[in-house]
Design a protein around this motif. Sequence first.
Motif: not given
Length: 273
Positions: A59-72
């Motif tokens: 994974p890259g850094n963009h893959d680890l963004w959580v702006r769409r993933d509430e509670g993650v």
Amino acid sequence: MSDLHLDYEENRTWLTGLSDQDYRSDWLIFAGDISDDVKLAEACFAALSSKFARVFFVPGNHDLWVRRDEGVNSLDKFHAMLKLAGDHGLLTEPHREAGVTVAPLFGWYDYSFGAPGAQLLQSWMDYRACLWPDAMTPRQVTEYFLRLNEEAFQRFAAREGGEGLAAPQDNDVVISFSHFVPRLDVMPSYISPKFHFIYPVLGSSALDGQARQWQAQRRLHVYGHSHVNRSVVIDNIHYVNNAFGYPSEYRICRKQLFCIYDGVTHSSAFRSD
């Protein structure tokens, strides 16, 4: 390849347009950055696994963004991405076959390339789109991923029945790869100083240390993240960056697959820029 960034329609069109037949015998090394949208990541994994004999992924850094993933948090997202990749048959641990060892390296940046300045702290999206448990610092995040790599190395060595990471035969090829830049001097001298403010978040010199644990007659390291395509030999390792990049980045990105080893002879990737 790396940095496919499927949030852009042009990039999605390129992916779906890849031949379903031409690469059935090929291995693809994919050094991360699909999207923070899990649905796009899953579509990407499904497409690549149907087109290539094997696909290796970190994974890259963009893959680890959580702006769409509430509670993650971003570590949750990282492990979910690995599971999703594995569910589609992608490989995320060292693998040896036909005299070639491919070694995925997880990573992050730890400011070994310099301290972040005010401009970077204000503009770098990771600072707002990533969420780490227990307020982990970038250095602690990097150390977490480095430990995962060491554990994977140990499993590989035990599985192969060897000592350490020495290749069983002198003529073996080892291709390690990471999303993040393993050493700062792979960056070409023509990069304008006005962009140097971003260098602290390009990667970690510790990644290069892990890449150099692998012993073989021929060694390559594939990396991404910088979006600056590169092919250069430094200290007996050939470093290759083949980013697809954003739609506007035609001057620094090839925007096509790039053969780095054909199983018999060195390919064009072994010619330094």
